[in-house]
Design a protein around this motif. Structure first.
Motif, short mmCIF file in Angstrom:
data_model
loop_
_atom_site.label_atom_id
_atom_site.label_comp_id
_atom_site.label_asym_id
_atom_site.label_seq_id
_atom_site.Cartn_x
_atom_site.Cartn_y
_atom_site.Cartn_z
N ASP A 1 0.86 -1.20 0.09
CA ASP A 1 0.08 -0.17 0.02
C ASP A 1 0.83 1.21 0.07
OD1 ASP A 1 -2.26 -1.55 0.04
OD2 ASP A 1 -2.42 -1.43 2.18
N GLU A 2 1.99 1.09 0.74
CA GLU A 2 2.81 2.44 0.74
C GLU A 2 3.67 2.61 -0.51
OE1 GLU A 2 5.50 1.30 3.85
OE2 GLU A 2 3.96 1.56 5.30
N LEU A 3 3.78 1.57 -1.34
CA LEU A 3 4.46 1.67 -2.37
C LEU A 3 3.53 2.08 -3.61
CD1 LEU A 3 6.74 -1.62 -2.77
CD2 LEU A 3 7.56 0.69 -2.42
N ILE A 4 2.22 1.68 -3.51
CA ILE A 4 1.48 2.24 -4.62
C ILE A 4 1.24 3.72 -4.49
CG2 ILE A 4 -1.17 2.34 -5.03
CD1 ILE A 4 -0.89 -1.08 -4.20
N VAL A 5 1.09 4.12 -3.12
CA VAL A 5 0.97 5.62 -2.90
C VAL A 5 2.25 6.32 -3.30
CG1 VAL A 5 0.87 7.38 -1.12
CG2 VAL A 5 -0.48 5.38 -0.90
N ALA A 6 3.39 5.92 -3.27
CA ALA A 6 4.71 6.36 -3.64
C ALA A 6 4.69 6.19 -5.16
CB ALA A 6 5.90 5.50 -3.02
N LEU A 7 4.10 5.20 -5.87
CA LEU A 7 4.14 5.17 -7.25
C LEU A 7 3.61 6.37 -7.83
CD1 LEU A 7 2.85 1.86 -8.30
CD2 LEU A 7 4.93 3.11 -9.28
N GLU A 8 2.58 7.27 -7.19
CA GLU A 8 1.95 8.53 -7.76
C GLU A 8 3.31 9.60 -8.02
OE1 GLU A 8 -0.75 8.23 -8.98
OE2 GLU A 8 -1.02 6.21 -8.35
N THR A 9 4.10 9.58 -7.08
CA THR A 9 4.97 10.79 -7.11
C THR A 9 6.42 10.50 -8.00
OG1 THR A 9 6.46 9.94 -5.41
CG2 THR A 9 4.51 11.12 -4.78
N LEU A 10 6.53 9.23 -8.72
CA LEU A 10 7.87 9.03 -9.54
C LEU A 10 7.35 9.62 -11.05
CD1 LEU A 10 7.95 5.03 -9.29
CD2 LEU A 10 9.29 6.92 -8.30
N PRO A 11 8.43 10.06 -11.12
CA PRO A 11 8.49 10.77 -12.86
C PRO A 11 8.01 9.69 -13.88
CG PRO A 11 10.63 10.53 -12.08
CD PRO A 11 9.84 9.95 -11.07
N THR A 12 7.71 10.73 -14.87
CA THR A 12 7.47 9.58 -16.03
C THR A 12 8.52 9.91 -17.09
OG1 THR A 12 6.34 11.49 -16.99
CG2 THR A 12 4.87 9.92 -15.76
N GLY A 13 9.62 10.62 -16.89
CA GLY A 13 10.74 10.80 -17.80
C GLY A 13 12.01 9.87 -17.75
N PRO A 14 13.06 10.03 -18.11
CA PRO A 14 14.18 9.02 -18.23
C PRO A 14 14.79 8.65 -16.96
CG PRO A 14 14.98 11.44 -18.66
CD PRO A 14 13.35 11.43 -18.65
N THR A 15 14.25 9.27 -15.75
CA THR A 15 14.58 8.64 -14.58
C THR A 15 13.71 8.04 -14.07
OG1 THR A 15 13.93 10.58 -13.33
CG2 THR A 15 15.88 10.88 -14.21
N ARG A 16 12.93 7.41 -14.58
CA ARG A 16 11.80 6.46 -14.07
C ARG A 16 12.11 5.12 -13.56
NH1 ARG A 16 6.08 6.44 -12.66
NH2 ARG A 16 5.48 4.20 -12.80
N VAL A 17 13.13 4.56 -14.40
CA VAL A 17 13.49 3.17 -14.08
C VAL A 17 14.40 3.31 -12.97
CG1 VAL A 17 14.95 1.25 -14.77
CG2 VAL A 17 13.41 2.38 -16.41
N ALA A 18 15.54 4.19 -12.62
CA ALA A 18 16.06 4.55 -11.60
C ALA A 18 15.47 4.75 -10.42
CB ALA A 18 17.31 5.48 -12.07
N GLU A 19 14.41 5.43 -10.25
CA GLU A 19 13.52 5.96 -9.12
C GLU A 19 12.83 4.71 -8.68
OE1 GLU A 19 12.40 9.83 -8.60
OE2 GLU A 19 13.73 10.57 -9.90
N GLY A 20 12.29 3.85 -9.94
CA GLY A 20 11.59 2.86 -9.57
C GLY A 20 12.03 1.78 -8.84
N LEU A 21 13.47 1.40 -9.27
CA LEU A 21 14.45 0.46 -8.44
C LEU A 21 14.72 1.01 -7.22
CD1 LEU A 21 16.88 -0.43 -11.67
CD2 LEU A 21 15.14 -1.90 -10.45
#
Length: 208
Positions: free
Chosen positions: A83-103
């Motif tokens: 549940d915490e990660l799903i909420v955090a997903l909303e703040t992740l960028p959609t640009g070139p740093t998406r994969v790094a920040e997702g990891l």
């Protein structure tokens, strides 16, 4: 004119189902605290009940064995983290740093004291025939949960035929690094090695 004191609103009484759910959650939270602070060997049902502030009878009403209790606690932790990660997903960028920040988000799910407590269980389950089946089922649920989350973390790679293997490799890398903290608590070895490992994983996700 005197001011009359404000009357307190009557507190809504909880029904039996609500009280039961609250007791169960208190037991699961207390179990996680014991695992982190005392380790699996010292996480007894009596100690958990005392920490949760419930009677022995209330404890046995919800969990008949220690194995069932700790497995449920790990599942409880996984659901909370999801549940915490799903909420955090909303703040992740959609640009070139998406994969790094997702990891990095996946990394934060493992690089914490709660995961160290869970590792204690996995080690104990190797020689505990009662505990092992409980954790095997929890592990399967965690794998499915992580894969579903990863499809949202890395949408640009989700249609690749090797996507599941990439996710599995990423999780294996993260888990392997966090093992360093088991023998070196408070050390920065895992944290220092993570950026280089993450960059290599990013390259694999972005390769075509």
């Amino acid at each position: 004119m005197s001011v009359q004191p404000r009357q307190k609103a009557p507190q809504e009484r909880r029904n039996q189902a609500q009280r039961s759910a609250a007791t169960r959650e208190a037991l699961l939270d207390a179990t996680l605290e014991c695992l982190v602070e005392d380790g699996y060997a010292n996480t007894t049902t009596a100690r958990v009940a005392e920490r949760a502030g419930v009677s022995r009878g209330a404890h046995l009403h919800h969990f008949q064995t220690r194995s069932a209790l700790v497995a449920a606690a790990i599942e409880h932790l996984a659901l909370k983290r999801r549940d915490e990660l799903i909420v955090a997903l909303e703040t992740l960028p959609t640009g070139p740093t998406r994969v790094a920040e997702g990891l990095d988000l996946l990394w934060s799910n493992y690089a914490n004291p709660l995961f160290q407590g869970a590792l204690d269980l996995w080690s104990a389950a190797r020689t505990d025939p009662e505990l092992r089946p409980h954790l095997v089922e929890v592990e399967r649920q965690l794998d499915r949960q992580t894969l579903n989350l990863a499809r949202n973390l890395f949408p640009d790679a989700a249609d690749r035929p090797d996507f599941e293997r990439l996710v599995e490799m990423s999780v294996a890398t993260i888990r392997g690094l966090t093992l360093l903290d088991t023998l070196h608590p408070g050390d920065d070895r895992a944290r220092k090695q993570w950026p280089d490992c993450r960059d290599r994983l990013v390259a694999m996700f972005e390769a075509r």
